[in-house]
Write an enzyme that holds these catalytic residues in place. Structure first.
Site, mmCIF file in Angstrom:
data_model
loop_
_atom_site.group_PDB
_atom_site.id
_atom_site.type_symbol
_atom_site.label_atom_id
_atom_site.label_comp_id
_atom_site.label_asym_id
_atom_site.label_seq_id
_atom_site.Cartn_x
_atom_site.Cartn_y
_atom_site.Cartn_z
ATOM 1 N N TYR A 1 0.827 -1.198 0.000
ATOM 2 C CA TYR A 1 0.000 0.000 0.000
ATOM 3 C C TYR A 1 0.869 1.258 0.000
ATOM 4 O O TYR A 1 2.089 1.181 0.122
ATOM 5 C CB TYR A 1 -0.953 -0.021 1.193
ATOM 6 C CG TYR A 1 -1.948 -1.148 1.135
ATOM 7 C CD1 TYR A 1 -3.001 -1.126 0.222
ATOM 8 C CD2 TYR A 1 -1.825 -2.264 1.969
ATOM 9 C CE1 TYR A 1 -3.911 -2.166 0.141
ATOM 10 C CE2 TYR A 1 -2.733 -3.316 1.896
ATOM 11 C CZ TYR A 1 -3.770 -3.261 0.982
ATOM 12 O OH TYR A 1 -4.661 -4.295 0.905
ATOM 13 N N ARG B 1 2.234 -1.545 11.321
ATOM 14 C CA ARG B 1 2.544 -2.850 10.746
ATOM 15 C C ARG B 1 3.323 -2.603 9.463
ATOM 16 O O ARG B 1 2.899 -1.810 8.616
ATOM 17 C CB ARG B 1 1.260 -3.625 10.435
ATOM 18 C CG ARG B 1 1.516 -5.063 10.017
ATOM 19 C CD ARG B 1 0.224 -5.799 9.704
ATOM 20 N NE ARG B 1 0.422 -7.230 9.799
ATOM 21 C CZ ARG B 1 -0.424 -8.130 9.325
ATOM 22 N NH1 ARG B 1 -1.535 -7.741 8.710
ATOM 23 N NH2 ARG B 1 -0.187 -9.410 9.463
#
Length: 211
Positions: free
Chosen positions: A40, A88
């Protein structure tokens, strides 16, 4: 047609993350996971392949700028030290120029920058780090090992342990779903260690002994 984000657009995206964190607190969430993994946008920013000029590309200092500045803004906007903010990230993406390599054209694992990022996360006040790896759409067996690559679970163990040795904040591992109830193809001489339950109980006992 491909569009390269301007610095202004990147900053606007950062402000959206800040607003989202504030909303999360308002509706009663205990915290947020500022996601920098699995291909992402935020993960793309960290890669050595991010060779864009300007404030958000090139050096590791610039490639982590969005992460550092947005985290600081989130903390200020939320205004509550008990609200958890963690991240994360994919310690190794397994693609040329991905995080976990030494340069834009490299694919061989080099964890200097991922380890630098982990220490940076602690230094800027994050509450935890979740260590993941890979990109689901490109390197799925790195993200979540299966019967096709069961030994990948051990790589995740190693990555998490390495990051854990560098910081004092909690470190969460990933990629362990293949273990399940121990009925898997891992070449483990101790059958108990093939089960997710074994490792969960081991960690709980360790935490209880520390506290």
């Amino acid at each position: 047609m491909t569009h390269l984000l301007t610095e202004e657009e990147i900053e606007e995206i950062g402000e959206t993350f800040v607003k989202t964190a504030v909303i999360a607190r308002q509706v009663g969430a205990d915290g947020i996971d500022f996601k920098h993994c699995h291909g992402y946008l935020c993960g793309e920013m960290l890669r050595p392949a991010n060779t864009r000029t300007g404030r958000f590309g090139g050096s590791i200092e610039n490639r982590t700028r969005f992460f550092r500045e947005t985290t600081k803004k989130i903390r200020k906007a939320v205004g509550d030290d008990s609200f958890l903010v963690g991240t994360r990230y994919s310690v190794y993406e397994g693609i040329p120029g991905g995080l976990g390599t030494s340069g834009p054209e490299e694919v061989i694992e080099d964890l200097y920058e991922p380890f630098t990022f982990a220490k940076m996360a602690e230094e800027i006040g994050l509450d935890y780090i979740n260590v993941s790896a890979g990109i689901p759409a490109i390197t799925p067996e790195i993200v979540r090992p299966t019967k096709n690559y069961p030994e990948g679970v051990y790589r995740h163990f190693g990555w998490a342990e390495s990051v854990k040795s560098l910081v004092k904040i909690p470190v969460i591992g990933s990629g362990y779903s293949y273990l399940r109830d121990g009925k898997n193809d891992l070449k483990e001489p101790n059958p108990a260690k093939k089960s997710f339950l074994y490792w969960a109980e081991k960690n709980l006992r360790k935490e209880m002994s520390i506290s």
